[in-house]
Write a protein that holds these residues in place. Structure first.
Motif, PDB file in Angstrom:
ATOM      1  N   GLN A 171     -26.543 -30.926   4.470  1.00 46.75           N
ATOM      2  CA  GLN A 171     -25.672 -31.963   3.925  1.00 46.75           C
ATOM      3  C   GLN A 171     -24.298 -31.415   3.561  1.00 46.75           C
ATOM      4  N   LEU A 172     -24.258 -30.269   2.903  1.00 42.22           N
ATOM      5  CA  LEU A 172     -22.982 -29.695   2.476  1.00 42.22           C
ATOM      6  C   LEU A 172     -22.158 -29.220   3.672  1.00 42.22           C
ATOM      7  N   ASP A 173     -22.839 -28.648   4.680  1.00 46.75           N
ATOM      8  CA  ASP A 173     -22.114 -28.223   5.884  1.00 46.75           C
ATOM      9  C   ASP A 173     -21.497 -29.418   6.605  1.00 46.75           C
ATOM     10  N   MET A 174     -22.250 -30.474   6.713  1.00 51.90           N
ATOM     11  CA  MET A 174     -21.756 -31.657   7.417  1.00 51.90           C
ATOM     12  C   MET A 174     -20.612 -32.304   6.649  1.00 51.90           C
ATOM     13  N   LEU A 219     -30.396 -17.919   2.087  1.00 54.63           N
ATOM     14  CA  LEU A 219     -29.829 -19.260   2.140  1.00 54.63           C
ATOM     15  C   LEU A 219     -29.224 -19.667   0.792  1.00 54.63           C
ATOM     16  N   THR A 220     -29.889 -19.321  -0.315  1.00 59.26           N
ATOM     17  CA  THR A 220     -29.313 -19.654  -1.627  1.00 59.26           C
ATOM     18  C   THR A 220     -28.024 -18.874  -1.864  1.00 59.26           C
ATOM     19  N   ALA A 221     -27.971 -17.648  -1.381  1.00 62.20           N
ATOM     20  CA  ALA A 221     -26.731 -16.869  -1.502  1.00 62.20           C
ATOM     21  C   ALA A 221     -25.603 -17.513  -0.667  1.00 62.20           C
ATOM     22  N   TYR A 222     -25.947 -18.010   0.510  1.00 63.43           N
ATOM     23  CA  TYR A 222     -24.947 -18.701   1.357  1.00 63.43           C
ATOM     24  C   TYR A 222     -24.438 -19.956   0.666  1.00 63.43           C
ATOM     25  N   LEU A 223     -25.334 -20.732   0.069  1.00 63.85           N
ATOM     26  CA  LEU A 223     -24.933 -21.958  -0.619  1.00 63.85           C
ATOM     27  C   LEU A 223     -24.013 -21.651  -1.794  1.00 63.85           C
ATOM     28  N   ARG A 224     -24.277 -20.586  -2.501  1.00 60.10           N
ATOM     29  CA  ARG A 224     -23.444 -20.232  -3.649  1.00 60.10           C
ATOM     30  C   ARG A 224     -22.061 -19.740  -3.194  1.00 60.10           C
ATOM     31  N   GLU A 225     -22.034 -18.928  -2.128  1.00 58.54           N
ATOM     32  CA  GLU A 225     -20.768 -18.347  -1.682  1.00 58.54           C
ATOM     33  C   GLU A 225     -19.931 -19.351  -0.889  1.00 58.54           C
ATOM     34  N   ARG A 226     -20.574 -20.166  -0.058  1.00 58.90           N
ATOM     35  CA  ARG A 226     -19.835 -21.066   0.831  1.00 58.90           C
ATOM     36  C   ARG A 226     -19.528 -22.409   0.170  1.00 58.90           C
ATOM     37  N   HIS A 227     -20.510 -22.926  -0.596  1.00 57.96           N
ATOM     38  CA  HIS A 227     -20.348 -24.266  -1.160  1.00 57.96           C
ATOM     39  C   HIS A 227     -20.355 -24.280  -2.690  1.00 57.96           C
ATOM     40  N   PHE A 228     -20.494 -23.128  -3.305  1.00 56.98           N
ATOM     41  CA  PHE A 228     -20.574 -23.028  -4.777  1.00 56.98           C
ATOM     42  C   PHE A 228     -21.685 -23.948  -5.332  1.00 56.98           C
ATOM     43  N   TYR A 229     -22.799 -23.961  -4.604  1.00 56.11           N
ATOM     44  CA  TYR A 229     -23.907 -24.868  -4.956  1.00 56.11           C
ATOM     45  C   TYR A 229     -25.132 -24.043  -5.357  1.00 56.11           C
ATOM     46  N   CYS A 230     -25.781 -24.487  -6.427  1.00 60.15           N
ATOM     47  CA  CYS A 230     -27.017 -23.834  -6.890  1.00 60.15           C
ATOM     48  C   CYS A 230     -28.157 -24.847  -6.752  1.00 60.15           C
ATOM     49  N   ILE A 231     -29.161 -24.510  -5.965  1.00 57.14           N
ATOM     50  CA  ILE A 231     -30.278 -25.454  -5.761  1.00 57.14           C
ATOM     51  C   ILE A 231     -31.122 -25.589  -7.019  1.00 57.14           C
ATOM     52  N   TRP A 232     -31.137 -24.552  -7.879  1.00 58.35           N
ATOM     53  CA  TRP A 232     -31.953 -24.605  -9.087  1.00 58.35           C
ATOM     54  C   TRP A 232     -31.313 -25.537 -10.118  1.00 58.35           C
ATOM     55  N   CYS A 233     -29.997 -25.510 -10.181  1.00 58.33           N
ATOM     56  CA  CYS A 233     -29.292 -26.425 -11.093  1.00 58.33           C
ATOM     57  C   CYS A 233     -29.085 -27.801 -10.458  1.00 58.33           C
ATOM     58  N   GLY A 234     -29.040 -27.835  -9.081  1.00 60.42           N
ATOM     59  CA  GLY A 234     -28.733 -29.083  -8.393  1.00 60.42           C
ATOM     60  C   GLY A 234     -27.288 -29.491  -8.585  1.00 60.42           C
ATOM     61  N   THR A 235     -26.409 -28.505  -8.745  1.00 60.48           N
ATOM     62  CA  THR A 235     -25.011 -28.790  -9.092  1.00 60.48           C
ATOM     63  C   THR A 235     -24.079 -28.044  -8.144  1.00 60.48           C
ATOM     64  N   THR A 236     -22.997 -28.713  -7.760  1.00 65.34           N
ATOM     65  CA  THR A 236     -21.929 -28.083  -6.978  1.00 65.34           C
ATOM     66  C   THR A 236     -20.766 -27.771  -7.932  1.00 65.34           C
ATOM     67  N   TYR A 237     -20.435 -26.506  -8.032  1.00 66.47           N
ATOM     68  CA  TYR A 237     -19.383 -26.082  -8.958  1.00 66.47           C
ATOM     69  C   TYR A 237     -18.028 -26.071  -8.239  1.00 66.47           C
ATOM     70  N   GLU A 238     -16.973 -25.988  -9.041  1.00 70.42           N
ATOM     71  CA  GLU A 238     -15.612 -26.073  -8.494  1.00 70.42           C
ATOM     72  C   GLU A 238     -15.252 -24.834  -7.691  1.00 70.42           C
ATOM     73  N   ASP A 239     -15.556 -23.675  -8.229  1.00 70.34           N
ATOM     74  CA  ASP A 239     -15.240 -22.444  -7.534  1.00 70.34           C
ATOM     75  C   ASP A 239     -16.225 -21.364  -7.966  1.00 70.34           C
ATOM     76  N   SER A 240     -16.011 -20.153  -7.466  1.00 74.76           N
ATOM     77  CA  SER A 240     -16.916 -19.052  -7.774  1.00 74.76           C
ATOM     78  C   SER A 240     -16.865 -18.681  -9.243  1.00 74.76           C
ATOM     79  N   GLU A 241     -15.714 -18.798  -9.840  1.00 73.78           N
ATOM     80  CA  GLU A 241     -15.602 -18.465 -11.266  1.00 73.78           C
ATOM     81  C   GLU A 241     -16.384 -19.468 -12.107  1.00 73.78           C
ATOM     82  N   ASP A 242     -16.283 -20.759 -11.753  1.00 71.67           N
ATOM     83  CA  ASP A 242     -17.030 -21.797 -12.462  1.00 71.67           C
ATOM     84  C   ASP A 242     -18.533 -21.600 -12.255  1.00 71.67           C
ATOM     85  N   LEU A 243     -18.913 -21.202 -11.047  1.00 76.11           N
ATOM     86  CA  LEU A 243     -20.324 -20.959 -10.747  1.00 76.11           C
ATOM     87  C   LEU A 243     -20.883 -19.801 -11.556  1.00 76.11           C
ATOM     88  N   SER A 244     -20.160 -18.678 -11.580  1.00 74.79           N
ATOM     89  CA  SER A 244     -20.631 -17.502 -12.300  1.00 74.79           C
ATOM     90  C   SER A 244     -20.630 -17.714 -13.806  1.00 74.79           C
TER      91      SER A 244
END
Length: 256
Positions: A171-174, A219-244
């Motif tokens: 979904q995020l890639d598309m 795959l979870t590492a790809y989602l975090r780096e490419r889309h700033f998305y965490c499947i455990w939280c179910g949340t897409t963050y703004e950037d890597s700093e917001d994610l970390s």
């Protein structure tokens, strides 16, 4: 006058007779039993005793009789001041009766009873060891079953997390106009998209030899780096700093 006078059935001779049903049969049985007991007693009296029986009777008779002055050992004790019925010893703390004899009547050799007892103890000990080994085997089988069951549950959960990550990745890639996944197994297969997570147990990615856990980690590492998305939280963050800053970690254990 008639020779045979008719019997008077009202006389005392007939009145005193016991005519209860079955009484003659009981009387005959008692007489037969008494006769049999008398015959047994007569046979027992006439039976010639065996040599062993005669020896036993003589031995018991001698052992029951007290020692007399004709016995040399008893005569010596009397000369030393011993009196019949007195305990041995200077202060009378010894035994009163002689040590009983243990007559061996069987045909087995010396030490046979000890050997028999030792074999019985060994047999019992072997039986206890078998029971203990069987119990240990059952406990090990139970532990292995629990471990396999736990591993199976963890594997199913991990497969479900992988499918969730693949669906999110697709979904995020598309959304970013990515038409081809980075790896073929990053997305769900077309025929697998409509399957329910609980019923889909045979979903396996056969594109490589990578294990399910390794694929999930990649795959979870790809989602975090490419889309700033965490499947455990179910949340897409703004950037890597917001994610970390706001995401606890990159695994289910970190989010517990």
């Amino acid at each position: 006058m008639e020779e045979d006078e008719e019997e008077d059935y009202m006389s005392d001779l007939f009145v005193k007779q016991d005519v209860r049903p079955g009484l003659p049969m009981v009387r005959r049985m008692k007489e037969a039993i008494q006769k049999e007991e008398k015959q047994k007693e007569a046979n027992e009296k006439n039976r010639q005793k065996s040599i062993k029986e005669e020896e036993k009777e003589r031995r018991d008779l001698v052992l029951k009789s007290a020692l007399g002055n004709e016995n040399k050992g008893f005569a010596l004790l009397q000369k030393m001041g011993y009196k019949s019925g007195q305990a041995l010893g200077k202060s009378g703390e010894g035994i009163v009766e002689p040590i009983p004899l243990n007559i061996k009547t069987g045909r087995s050799g010396l030490g046979h009873e000890e050997l028999k007892k030792r074999k019985a103890e060994e047999k019992l000990e072997n039986y206890r060891k078998k029971l203990h080994m069987r119990k240990q085997a059952n406990e090990q089988a139970t532990d292995q079953f629990r471990l396999r069951f736990k591993n199976k549950q963890e594997e199913r959960k991990m497969e479900g997390d992988l499918r969730k990550s693949q669906r999110a990745c697709q979904q995020l890639d598309m959304q970013k106009d990515i038409d081809v996944p980075k790896e073929t197994w990053y997305w769900l297969e077309p025929e697998e998209e409509d399957k329910n997570d609980e019923n889909d147990k045979d979903d396996e990615c056969t594109s490589s030899d990578i294990s399910v856990s390794e694929k999930l980690h990649i795959l979870t590492a790809y989602l975090r780096e490419r889309h700033f998305y965490c499947i455990w939280c179910g949340t897409t963050y703004e950037d890597s700093e917001d994610l970390s800053s706001n995401c606890p970690g990159d695994s289910a254990a970190d989010h517990d």
